[in-house]
Write an enzyme that holds these catalytic residues in place. Structure first.
Site, PDB file in Angstrom:
ATOM      1  N   ARG A 153       0.832  -1.204   0.000  1.00 25.53           N
ATOM      2  CA  ARG A 153       0.000   0.000   0.000  1.00 25.53           C
ATOM      3  C   ARG A 153       0.867   1.254   0.000  1.00 25.53           C
ATOM      4  O   ARG A 153       0.583   2.223  -0.726  1.00 25.53           O
ATOM      5  CB  ARG A 153      -0.915  -0.005   1.228  1.00 25.53           C
ATOM      6  N   ARG A 201       6.092   5.299 -22.374  1.00 23.46           N
ATOM      7  CA  ARG A 201       4.635   5.133 -22.302  1.00 23.46           C
ATOM      8  C   ARG A 201       4.261   3.766 -22.849  1.00 23.46           C
ATOM      9  O   ARG A 201       4.810   3.334 -23.860  1.00 23.46           O
ATOM     10  CB  ARG A 201       3.920   6.233 -23.101  1.00 23.46           C
ATOM     11  N   LYS A 245     -27.855 -33.690   1.266  1.00 25.24           N
ATOM     12  CA  LYS A 245     -26.637 -32.920   1.054  1.00 25.24           C
ATOM     13  C   LYS A 245     -26.606 -31.610   1.844  1.00 25.24           C
ATOM     14  O   LYS A 245     -27.586 -30.881   1.913  1.00 25.24           O
ATOM     15  CB  LYS A 245     -26.458 -32.614  -0.436  1.00 25.24           C
ATOM     16  N   ASN A 287     -23.691 -29.126   1.335  1.00 22.22           N
ATOM     17  CA  ASN A 287     -22.425 -28.853   0.668  1.00 22.22           C
ATOM     18  C   ASN A 287     -21.702 -27.648   1.284  1.00 22.22           C
ATOM     19  O   ASN A 287     -22.353 -26.686   1.718  1.00 22.22           O
ATOM     20  CB  ASN A 287     -22.665 -28.585  -0.821  1.00 22.22           C
ATOM     21  N   SER A 315     -28.958 -29.701  -2.061  1.00 29.20           N
ATOM     22  CA  SER A 315     -28.963 -30.191  -3.437  1.00 29.20           C
ATOM     23  C   SER A 315     -30.383 -30.120  -3.979  1.00 29.20           C
ATOM     24  O   SER A 315     -31.359 -30.265  -3.232  1.00 29.20           O
ATOM     25  CB  SER A 315     -28.449 -31.634  -3.477  1.00 29.20           C
TER      26      SER A 315
END
Length: 445
Positions: A184, A315, A282, A284, A276
């Site tokens: 930064r 440039r 399921k 997930n 699902s």
């Protein structure tokens, strides 16, 4: 401008504040801010009359910019600043026209505006990184004594603790915090050197002008032009990829430990979370999957930054344009990965009983090294290794526990000296690991 494609991954998991910092409105606003700062500084230094400088500051407002015209003319010119300057100039009283953008070149305005935006973006990434790191630090502290199988090559290796495992992420995030702060500093630099980097058009006040504009924008000044020296921007983009990479490592860990056969952790639960469309059972690990996808994309994008650094002479000829596409995406993807990872960590479910059960999944073989090291003093390391190795083979063939097999395989006088070792007896120094990571994380930048 033409309709923009919908980016589903960032659209679902992105950070609104980051998107705002890099939005069309904010980008145009950054250019206007630079033009206003340039006029202000030129007025203070006597390059422009004070009333002309004040009029330019008043005219350099978003309400005076027709965006449709801006982008239409940009398509013709190739760059947006000519149209921007003409529209600011048109908003001035007749007496003050012809003073906007005095001595400046397009890249002065766009690069300084970009530095301003990326400085804000870095600050936001720092906030998101802190949220993720704080959540991980809490997990490490809470589970410093939660025993789990350490795994190498995806197989059980030796016992460790979940806190010690998480501590490695905390240390990694602390290093990323340092990298982000350093990057930064190097990117938040004004660019005000004119057409070829010589500052000729700015005249004798060039150095003072540049320094004053930098202060007005909250940037650092420099006397070395960076029109084609893009290492600072590349560094920042690569830090974005590193942040996302650590997020992906954590997400991959969650995916692997969530497997049905392991089930040692799980993402936060909720109605239909991870459901699902066809399999009712399921759940997930959807946020972890998103983070892995976000990181994979940052890794691929960041490679373009090395091409950007190839810009020649004074440039770029196409390399600069690659930045326009790549840098905002990298920042947004990284922010999304950090934000989502913080959510995973904050809501993570940890299942110590499953961890304990899995330590017994291979008949206690996770303690093989521990027994070898106990026997090494009596038998020598190599003989101890071979004896334990043979006992392990016997265990796998018969299902017999390792301790029992060793008692049978060892000379009676040696067998009588060993006792069954629980996983807690071979953890090393998890508290030291956790405390060291927490100390790194809690150190002020």
């Amino acid at each position: 401008m033409s309709p923009q494609r919908f980016e589903i991954l960032v659209g679902l998991y992105g950070d609104d504040r980051t998107a705002q910092i890099l939005s069309e409105e904010a980008t145009i606003g950054s250019w206007l801010r630079v033009e206003a700062a340039l006029a202000t500084a030129q007025g203070e230094l006597g390059i422009l009359e004070t009333d002309a400088a004040e009029a330019i500051v008043e005219a350099a407002k978003p309400g005076n910019i027709d965006r449709d015209r801006l982008w239409k003319e940009t398509r013709t010119v190739g760059y947006p600043i000519l149209s921007l300057v003409r529209q600011i100039d048109a908003a001035l009283p007749e007496a003050h026209r012809g003073r906007v953008h005095y001595g400046a070149t397009t890249q002065d305005i766009m690069d300084s505006g970009l530095a301003f935006q990326l400085d804000e973006s870095a600050a936001r990434l720092g906030v998101l990184l802190a949220e993720f790191g704080d959540s991980m630090a809490r997990l490490a502290e809470q589970h410093a004594e939660t025993v789990i199988a350490g795994r190498t090559h995806a197989l059980q290796a030796v016992p460790t603790t979940f806190g010690a495992k998480i501590a490695t992420y905390v240390g990694e995030l602390a290093r990323h915090r340092d990298r982000l702060a350093a990057a930064r500093t190097r990117l938040a630099v004004v660019s005000l050197f004119g057409a070829g980097g010589t500052s000729a058009a700015y005249g004798v006040h060039a150095v003072a002008l540049r320094a004053r504009v930098a202060r007005l924008l909250g940037l650092r000044t420099t006397d070395v032009p960076w029109h084609v020296a893009r290492d600072g921007l590349a560094e920042f983009g690569l830090v974005c990829s590193l942040l996302a990479g650590t997020c992906a490592r954590f997400a991959r860990e969650v995916v692997d430990l969530s497997r049905t056969e392991i089930a040692e952790v799980g993402e936060a639960s909720g109605h239909h979370r991870g459901a699902s469309s066809t399999m009712p059972q399921k759940v997930n690990p959807i946020e972890s999957e998103a983070v892995i996808g976000l990181s994979a994309t940052t890794g691929a994008l960041s490679s373009a930054l090395f091409r950007v650094m190839e810009a020649g002479h004074e440039r770029a000829a196409g390399e600069w344009q690659a930045e326009w596409q790549v840098l905002p995406q990298l920042v947004c993807l990284s922010a999304a990965a950090l934000r989502t990872s913080a959510s995973i960590a904050a809501g993570l479910q940890v299942f110590p009983q499953a961890m304990r059960a899995n330590l017994r999944a291979d008949g206690g073989l996770v303690m093989a090294e521990a027994y070898m090291m106990r026997l090494a003093d009596r038998l020598g390391r190599e003989r101890a290794h071979d004896l334990v190795y043979e006992a392990v083979g016997h265990c796998r063939a018969t299902g017999e526990p390792l301790f029992t097999a060793l008692r049978h395989a060892l000379p009676a006088e040696v067998a009588a000296t060993i006792e069954e070792l629980p996983p807690e007896s071979y953890l090393g120094r998890p508290h030291e690991t956790v405390n060291a990571a927490l100390a790194l994380w809690r150190t002020e930048v």
